[in-house]
Design a protein around this motif. Structure first.
Motif, PDB file in Angstrom:
ATOM      1  N   ASP A 192       0.859  -1.198   0.001  1.00  0.00           N
ATOM      2  CA  ASP A 192      -0.041  -0.075   0.149  1.00  0.00           C
ATOM      3  C   ASP A 192       0.910   0.912  -0.109  1.00  0.00           C
ATOM      4  O   ASP A 192       2.165   1.508   0.868  1.00  0.00           O
ATOM      5  N   VAL A 193       0.340   2.727  -0.551  1.00  0.00           N
ATOM      6  CA  VAL A 193       0.736   3.233  -0.830  1.00  0.00           C
ATOM      7  C   VAL A 193       0.256   4.685  -0.113  1.00  0.00           C
ATOM      8  O   VAL A 193      -0.972   4.794  -0.262  1.00  0.00           O
ATOM      9  N   ILE A 241      -3.269   1.055   6.920  1.00  0.00           N
ATOM     10  CA  ILE A 241      -2.126   2.198   7.164  1.00  0.00           C
ATOM     11  C   ILE A 241      -3.396   3.639   7.291  1.00  0.00           C
ATOM     12  O   ILE A 241      -4.296   3.126   6.486  1.00  0.00           O
ATOM     13  N   GLU A 242      -3.303   4.330   8.454  1.00  0.00           N
ATOM     14  CA  GLU A 242      -3.135   5.568   8.034  1.00  0.00           C
ATOM     15  C   GLU A 242      -2.404   6.534   8.235  1.00  0.00           C
ATOM     16  O   GLU A 242      -1.765   6.512   9.109  1.00  0.00           O
ATOM     17  N   LEU A 243      -3.095   7.698   8.187  1.00  0.00           N
ATOM     18  CA  LEU A 243      -2.164   9.024   8.405  1.00  0.00           C
ATOM     19  C   LEU A 243      -2.521   9.395   9.175  1.00  0.00           C
ATOM     20  O   LEU A 243      -4.154   9.886   8.542  1.00  0.00           O
ATOM     21  N   THR A 244      -1.976  10.511  10.473  1.00  0.00           N
ATOM     22  CA  THR A 244      -3.012  11.528  10.517  1.00  0.00           C
ATOM     23  C   THR A 244      -3.446  12.911  10.090  1.00  0.00           C
ATOM     24  O   THR A 244      -2.823  12.797   9.210  1.00  0.00           O
ATOM     25  N   ILE A 252       0.425   1.817  12.049  1.00  0.00           N
ATOM     26  CA  ILE A 252       0.050   0.666  11.186  1.00  0.00           C
ATOM     27  C   ILE A 252      -0.288  -0.526  11.954  1.00  0.00           C
ATOM     28  O   ILE A 252      -0.375  -0.375  13.224  1.00  0.00           O
ATOM     29  N   SER A 253      -1.537  -0.999  11.351  1.00  0.00           N
ATOM     30  CA  SER A 253      -2.420  -2.231  11.880  1.00  0.00           C
ATOM     31  C   SER A 253      -1.056  -4.023  11.210  1.00  0.00           C
ATOM     32  O   SER A 253      -1.201  -3.729  10.149  1.00  0.00           O
ATOM     33  N   VAL A 254      -1.263  -4.186  11.684  1.00  0.00           N
ATOM     34  CA  VAL A 254      -0.509  -5.665  11.570  1.00  0.00           C
ATOM     35  C   VAL A 254      -1.422  -6.750  11.329  1.00  0.00           C
ATOM     36  O   VAL A 254      -1.991  -7.361  12.384  1.00  0.00           O
ATOM     37  N   GLU A 255      -1.007  -7.514  11.192  1.00  0.00           N
ATOM     38  CA  GLU A 255      -1.611  -8.879  10.783  1.00  0.00           C
ATOM     39  C   GLU A 255      -1.364 -10.334  11.382  1.00  0.00           C
ATOM     40  O   GLU A 255      -0.032 -10.238  11.959  1.00  0.00           O
ATOM     41  N   ALA A 281     -11.312  -3.540  11.929  1.00  0.00           N
ATOM     42  CA  ALA A 281     -10.978  -2.388  11.080  1.00  0.00           C
ATOM     43  C   ALA A 281     -10.457  -0.937  11.370  1.00  0.00           C
ATOM     44  O   ALA A 281     -10.669  -1.128  12.773  1.00  0.00           O
ATOM     45  N   MET A 282     -10.421  -0.151  10.513  1.00  0.00           N
ATOM     46  CA  MET A 282      -9.445   0.932  11.188  1.00  0.00           C
ATOM     47  C   MET A 282      -9.878   2.214  10.385  1.00  0.00           C
ATOM     48  O   MET A 282      -9.550   2.270   9.256  1.00  0.00           O
ATOM     49  N   ALA A 283      -9.868   3.528  11.263  1.00  0.00           N
ATOM     50  CA  ALA A 283     -10.493   4.605  10.371  1.00  0.00           C
ATOM     51  C   ALA A 283      -9.755   5.357  10.527  1.00  0.00           C
ATOM     52  O   ALA A 283     -10.534   5.832  12.217  1.00  0.00           O
TER      53      ALA A 283
END
Lengths: 516, 202
Positions: A192-193, A241-244, A252-255, A281-283
């Motif tokens: 992902d980017v 991955i999410e940016l603030t 970053i969440s990890v498997e 899920a993460m947002a």
């Protein structure tokens, strides 16, 4: 004459009801991808997998093919977020034996077949730029403003048919305006980017590693790399991955890991926070400046503030697995639960942070949930259950009740068929939900304020719905030869385009590209 | 050339006026044709006629129709699309024959062809006005050469104003490509050709 004309037609073997069909063929790929059209300001781009072609269908009912040259489109095209550009990968096969009269692939000795890979940037119904690739990239990520495209090899993709040596640690940054491309070495198997708000840097997620790529120089280059593990035996596979909002931190969440990795992109460091489980899920909620996490197996929601990255938890009645982000609240739902939550960060006594949770109880478990653009309503398409054993649609009122709380009203409706999708329109100030149902040849237009409904007729049952940049909508219909309706909710006008899926039906064989 | 050879070496010419019902075939190995059939040939049926303008030469004309099609299935649950291809071939040419006794007449025939190709693709053949109907048509030209044998029973032999004959011919046909619009192009035949039929002669 009324009798002789049909008789003569029968003898001649013509007419639409007695077409000759002496044989049956089974074709691996459909004529068109009716569930994945791409709406742009030019019109709707539709992939024709069987013909290896791409057509542009316009809202006035006309269509035209995009001339991509000889080759095989590798997968569904990817649109830029601004809708101005379509990216598509194409593989071109040529024969290295020196013979110039080969036309078809099987005419070339197998050991003489060579492949080239290109990335096509398509605008206004034509190829605007062709970028030769040194790797068989098949995934594309875009910056929000569409100025950068990043080509990578999708995780899990098979490379059996890719010729040559394949680099698994490089990705390709493409400056969309100039068409210039730069290979950048990042970690193994980039997945992902993410770009920061002004697209001045990109965060690239790969196995056990995160690279920050500087985009402000002459060509993209790696500014810093973060390792996600100190032990080479440990493999850390990031899944989210999410940016603030300020772009200073990446979360970053990890498997299979209960940890949340927090990367400080300003003062490079990695902070690891323990979570109560592996999040489903993460947002990042921009309005609340917090990150929300839910757990499919744990009835709780975690909230990470973006100052000290402290983690708060709020208990729920049932686990949630999906998050829909609104401007200053989130909607939590799960296909395994009849509960839907409106979750919001509020200010409590003496300025303390508090959390507001409004529970909505559906009649059946949801298949999908949508929030209206004005964020006053949510629409849940539900599985057969309490609503007479039929598929349902349930409207959730997300508005304040005026007393500091929120309504928990739910209005259920029984549908005629399985709900396939929802799009939203505005008629004046009244939000309208446009609902598609399986095997029903109409669009159900539902006024969320007044509950008034109308039916917009279609020629065939729908497959998918999408919004056009001009406020209109397109609906793909279940016709193999290609049928798409363009709806104008304000006038109830429907314009249909037909037949585009048979483009180049007779030219589906693999062709060779002429050797330069 | 064969016609010229016969014209110069045989003295007993007697082309009949005739009207025929015919069956025929024309080889077709064009890959675009594979959409409609796995058969590498275009079977046809049609009507023909010969007008004897000269005792040794007649003018021939006729029409043949070929129609092939297939049901195309896309995945397990997808309904079929029927794709059909028709050709209407109009021919105009010359024919010469030689009498071997009263009943046998070897002949040669050379014709120019005008071919109209039509493709129909229909998502729902049970509905004569379904929205998934595509029709494209185009014209092309070609040529056909045949050599064959006619077995005839003249009217005089059976005391009727009309006689009967059966004929069969083999040869070669060439047809140019037809532009079928957005569907693509197709070559409606080219290669081995045959025609056979029953005729009324007078």
């Amino acid at each position: 004459m009324p009798r002789t004309v049909p008789l003569l037609a029968l003898l001649a073997g013509c007419g639409w009801n007695n077409l000759p069909a002496q044989e049956n063929y089974y074709v691996d790929e459909p004529l068109w991808n009716s569930t994945g059209p791409i709406a742009t300001s030019d019109g709707v781009y539709v992939e024709l997998p069987a013909a290896d072609a791409l057509v542009l269908v316009r809202a006035d009912g006309t269509w035209s093919p995009v001339d991509v040259g000889v080759g095989t489109l590798d997968r569904a095209p990817s649109p830029s977020p601004d809708g101005a550009t379509i990216g598509s990968f194409i593989t071109r096969i040529w024969c290295a034996d020196g013979e110039v009269d080969h036309v078809y692939v099987e005419a070339c000795p197998e050991d003489e077949l060579e492949q080239d890979h290109d990335l096509l940037l398509i605008r206004d119904g034509a190829v605007g730029a062709t970028i030769a690739l040194d790797n068989p990239y098949n995934g594309l990520r875009w910056s929000a403003d569409g100025t950068w495209a990043v080509a990578l090899i999708e995780a899990g993709s098979r490379l059996n048919n890719a010729g040559g040596v394949v680099s698994l640690t490089t990705i390709l940054f493409v400056d969309v305006a100039s068409g210039s491309a730069t290979s950048v070495p990042v970690g193994f198997a980039a997945t992902d980017v993410l770009f920061d708000a002004d697209a001045s840097r990109a965060v690239v997620l790969s196995q056990s590693e995160v690279a920050v790529v500087d985009l402000t120089g002459g060509s993209p280059s790696v500014a810093i790399t973060y390792g996600l593990t100190l032990d080479a035996d440990d493999v850390v596979v990031p899944v989210g991955i999410e940016l603030t909002p300020d772009g200073d931190h990446a979360l970053i969440s990890v498997e299979g890991d209960d940890s949340l990795y927090i990367l400080d992109l300003v003062n490079p460091s990695v902070n690891i926070k323990a979570l109560s489980g592996a999040p489903s899920a993460m947002a990042v909620n921009l309005g609340e400046d917090r990150t929300i996490l839910v757990y499919g197996a744990d009835a709780r929601v975690d909230i990470v503030d973006h100052d000290g990255f402290d983690v708060d938890s709020v208990g729920l009645d049932e686990p949630m697995s999906h998050i829909l982000d609104a401007s200053d609240f989130s909607v939590l739902w799960s296909p395994d639960s009849r509960d839907v939550y409106r979750f919001q960060v509020t200010e409590g006594d003496e300025g303390a942070i508090a959390y507001s949770t409004t529970e909505y109880r559906l009649q059946s478990t949801p298949l999908s949930v949508y929030v209206s653009p004005d964020e006053q309503f949510a629409v849940a398409l539900t599985a057969p259950g309490a609503i007479g054993g039929r598929y349902g649609m349930e409207i959730l009122d997300l508005r304040s009740d005026g007393e500091g709380g929120w309504r928990d009203d739910v209005w259920p409706y029984a549908l005629e068929g399985r709900g396939l999708g929802v799009a939203f329109a505005l008629e004046g100030d009244a939000p309208q939900a446009l609902v598609l149902q399986q095997d029903q040849d109409y669009v159900y237009q539902f006024d969320l304020m007044s509950a008034a409904a109308t039916e917009l007729g279609l020629s065939a049952p729908p497959r998918a719905i999408g919004a056009m940049p001009d406020g209109g909508f397109f609906v793909t219909e279940d016709v193999n030869t290609g049928l798409m309706a363009f709806l104008d909710p304000s006038s109830d006008a429907v314009v249909e385009a037909a037949g585009f899926a048979t483009y180049d039906l007779l030219g589906q064989d693999l062709l060779l590209v002429e050797e330069d | 050339m064969l016609t010229t050879l016969l014209l110069t070496t045989v003295s007993a010419w007697a082309v009949d006026h005739e009207v025929s019902g015919e069956l025929g075939t024309l080889r077709n190995t064009d890959r675009a044709y594979d959409v409609y059939t796995s058969l590498n040939a275009m079977p046809s049926r049609g009507l023909g006629g010969t007008l004897a303008l000269h005792e040794r030469v007649g003018v021939t004309g006729g029409w043949h129709r070929s129609s092939r099609g297939s049901e195309l299935y896309f995945g397990d649950d997808s309904p079929a699309v029927v794709a059909a291809f028709y050709t209407d071939t109009f021919d105009l040419g010359v024919k010469a024959d030689v009498a071997l006794g009263d009943m046998l007449r070897p002949y040669v025939q050379a014709s120019g062809l005008l071919v109209r190709g039509v493709s129909r693709v229909d998502d729902d053949p049970s509905d004569p006005v379904s929205v998934g109907q595509i029709k494209e048509a185009g014209l092309t030209g070609g040529a056909l050469g045949l050599a064959g044998l006619t077995l005839r029973i003249s009217g005089d032999r059976i005391n009727l104003p009309l006689g009967f004959s059966v004929h069969a011919g083999l040869g070669y046909g060439y047809v140019g490509r037809v532009d079928l619009g957005d569907l693509g192009t197709i070559k409606p035949g080219g290669g081995f050709a045959s025609r056979a039929g029953l005729s009324l002669i007078f």
